[in-house]
Enzyme design. Sequence first.
Site, PDB file in Angstrom:
ATOM      1  N   GLY A 112       5.428  -9.655   4.384  1.00  0.00           N
ATOM      2  CA  GLY A 112       6.125  -9.374   5.726  1.00  0.00           C
ATOM      3  C   GLY A 112       5.628 -10.270   6.658  1.00  0.00           C
ATOM      4  O   GLY A 112       4.386 -10.398   6.644  1.00  0.00           O
ATOM      5  N   GLN A 113       6.252 -11.056   7.324  1.00  0.00           N
ATOM      6  CA  GLN A 113       5.786 -11.682   8.493  1.00  0.00           C
ATOM      7  C   GLN A 113       5.236 -10.988   9.690  1.00  0.00           C
ATOM      8  O   GLN A 113       4.320 -11.202  10.399  1.00  0.00           O
ATOM      9  CB  GLN A 113       6.951 -12.591   9.115  1.00  0.00           C
ATOM     10  CG  GLN A 113       6.685 -13.374  10.278  1.00  0.00           C
ATOM     11  CD  GLN A 113       5.613 -14.358   9.780  1.00  0.00           C
ATOM     12  OE1 GLN A 113       5.415 -15.077   8.897  1.00  0.00           O
ATOM     13  NE2 GLN A 113       4.884 -14.722  11.199  1.00  0.00           N
ATOM     14  N   PHE A 133       6.728   3.410   1.710  1.00  0.00           N
ATOM     15  CA  PHE A 133       7.814   2.311   1.557  1.00  0.00           C
ATOM     16  C   PHE A 133       8.713   2.704   2.716  1.00  0.00           C
ATOM     17  O   PHE A 133       9.298   3.626   2.957  1.00  0.00           O
ATOM     18  CB  PHE A 133       8.637   2.210   0.020  1.00  0.00           C
ATOM     19  CG  PHE A 133       7.665   1.607  -0.852  1.00  0.00           C
ATOM     20  CD1 PHE A 133       6.597   0.860  -0.589  1.00  0.00           C
ATOM     21  CD2 PHE A 133       8.083   1.725  -2.122  1.00  0.00           C
ATOM     22  CE1 PHE A 133       5.677   0.427  -1.727  1.00  0.00           C
ATOM     23  CE2 PHE A 133       7.406   1.276  -3.236  1.00  0.00           C
ATOM     24  CZ  PHE A 133       6.117   0.596  -2.777  1.00  0.00           C
ATOM     25  N   GLN A 165     -10.385  -2.603   2.904  1.00  0.00           N
ATOM     26  CA  GLN A 165      -9.998  -3.024   4.249  1.00  0.00           C
ATOM     27  C   GLN A 165      -9.781  -2.150   5.132  1.00  0.00           C
ATOM     28  O   GLN A 165      -9.472  -2.580   6.390  1.00  0.00           O
ATOM     29  CB  GLN A 165      -8.312  -3.852   3.774  1.00  0.00           C
ATOM     30  CG  GLN A 165      -7.217  -2.851   3.680  1.00  0.00           C
ATOM     31  CD  GLN A 165      -5.950  -3.661   3.289  1.00  0.00           C
ATOM     32  OE1 GLN A 165      -5.956  -4.232   1.985  1.00  0.00           O
ATOM     33  NE2 GLN A 165      -4.941  -3.647   4.115  1.00  0.00           N
ATOM     34  N   GLU A 220      12.144   0.215   5.033  1.00  0.00           N
ATOM     35  CA  GLU A 220      12.965  -1.008   4.591  1.00  0.00           C
ATOM     36  C   GLU A 220      12.231  -2.131   4.709  1.00  0.00           C
ATOM     37  O   GLU A 220      12.831  -3.048   4.064  1.00  0.00           O
ATOM     38  CB  GLU A 220      14.304  -0.845   5.921  1.00  0.00           C
ATOM     39  CG  GLU A 220      15.176  -1.985   5.837  1.00  0.00           C
ATOM     40  CD  GLU A 220      16.176  -1.895   4.229  1.00  0.00           C
ATOM     41  OE1 GLU A 220      16.474  -2.853   3.853  1.00  0.00           O
ATOM     42  OE2 GLU A 220      15.978  -0.618   3.812  1.00  0.00           O
ATOM     43  N   HIS A 276       9.372  -3.008   3.263  1.00  0.00           N
ATOM     44  CA  HIS A 276       8.986  -3.036   1.967  1.00  0.00           C
ATOM     45  C   HIS A 276      10.072  -3.308   1.114  1.00  0.00           C
ATOM     46  O   HIS A 276      10.233  -4.276  -0.063  1.00  0.00           O
ATOM     47  CB  HIS A 276       8.203  -2.116   1.329  1.00  0.00           C
ATOM     48  CG  HIS A 276       6.864  -1.505   2.237  1.00  0.00           C
ATOM     49  ND1 HIS A 276       6.831  -0.524   3.082  1.00  0.00           N
ATOM     50  CD2 HIS A 276       5.851  -2.367   2.176  1.00  0.00           C
ATOM     51  CE1 HIS A 276       5.578  -0.631   3.565  1.00  0.00           C
ATOM     52  NE2 HIS A 276       5.068  -1.430   2.854  1.00  0.00           N
ATOM     53  N   MET A 286       0.844  -1.143   0.042  1.00  0.00           N
ATOM     54  CA  MET A 286      -0.007   0.002   0.005  1.00  0.00           C
ATOM     55  C   MET A 286       0.939   1.213  -0.003  1.00  0.00           C
ATOM     56  O   MET A 286       0.517   2.272   0.469  1.00  0.00           O
ATOM     57  CB  MET A 286      -1.013  -0.021   1.151  1.00  0.00           C
ATOM     58  CG  MET A 286      -1.822  -1.010   1.066  1.00  0.00           C
ATOM     59  SD  MET A 286      -3.463  -0.759   2.255  1.00  0.00           S
ATOM     60  CE  MET A 286      -2.994  -0.402   3.780  1.00  0.00           C
ATOM     61  N   GLY A 287       2.269   1.099  -0.347  1.00  0.00           N
ATOM     62  CA  GLY A 287       2.880   2.351  -0.493  1.00  0.00           C
ATOM     63  C   GLY A 287       3.727   2.569   0.762  1.00  0.00           C
ATOM     64  O   GLY A 287       3.712   1.931   1.802  1.00  0.00           O
TER      65      GLY A 287
END
Length: 283
Positions: A148-149, A33, A61, A35, A37, A30-31
């Site tokens: 990403g976790q 950004f 969402q 590190e 991303h 979703m931009g």
Amino acid sequence: MRIVRTVSDMRAAVRAVRAEGASIGLVPTMGAFHEGHLSLMRRAREASDVVVVSLFVNPTQFGANEDLGSYPRDEARDAALAEEAGADILFAPPVSEMYPAGFATTIHVSGITDVLCGAHRGPHHFDGVATVVAKLLSIVTPDVAFFGQKDAQQVLVVRRLVRDLDLPVRIEACPIVREPDGLAMSSRNVYLDAPARAQATALNRALTAAEDLAARGERDGAVLLAAARSVLADAGIEPEYLELRDAEHLRPLVRVDRDALLAVAARVGAARLIDNRILKGES
């Protein structure tokens, strides 16, 4: 790097890539950004011939009282960072392209969306996530998609979506990237003023306290949660949730006898923040 705005142009680009026999990696974002991303983009660059980064602040969402209007946006900055990280295509469609007039379809993943963020943000949240991810996977048709976790529940939802709909894509979850003081990187960290920024580090410290106990052999979930909750209380944070759940199905756990997800969400200053840790089971 090429910027693509329409579904038809994105599909045309995919056809050209496929005609050359190249593999595609997708990083949905979703931009705003950071590190975290960029680490996904660099991982996609390592694993794929062509890297597509999607940039789309997905309205479905967000709830009525959430931060859709104020969510940080700076496409020019994001485009420059994505290109530097190795992206070949930035897919940045307007809302009208993703949700044209008359759009009437929603994807709902049952069970794992009813707890944690799903319980607190409402069913619309993961319905919106599942729907937009399904659209992106259909449009870009990647071989691998990178997430990403930090958004651990989202990863599980996407994995279930892919499994249940037999989508031909592999989902790769990449490690959480943290600031030097341990705060998990998030686009919403920009909402934090200096006092809240210092306070927010307690989320990671709380998870670490429980993780350290588990590493020393503590298996009792109540003891682990109490250790984490004590750190949050000392920092003046009342969590929205702090829970220990099975890392695959998100069933509640009273004992870490299998891999467990220790997850926390809290409002700190003007930001709602989430973080998590995987605690290894006895085996």
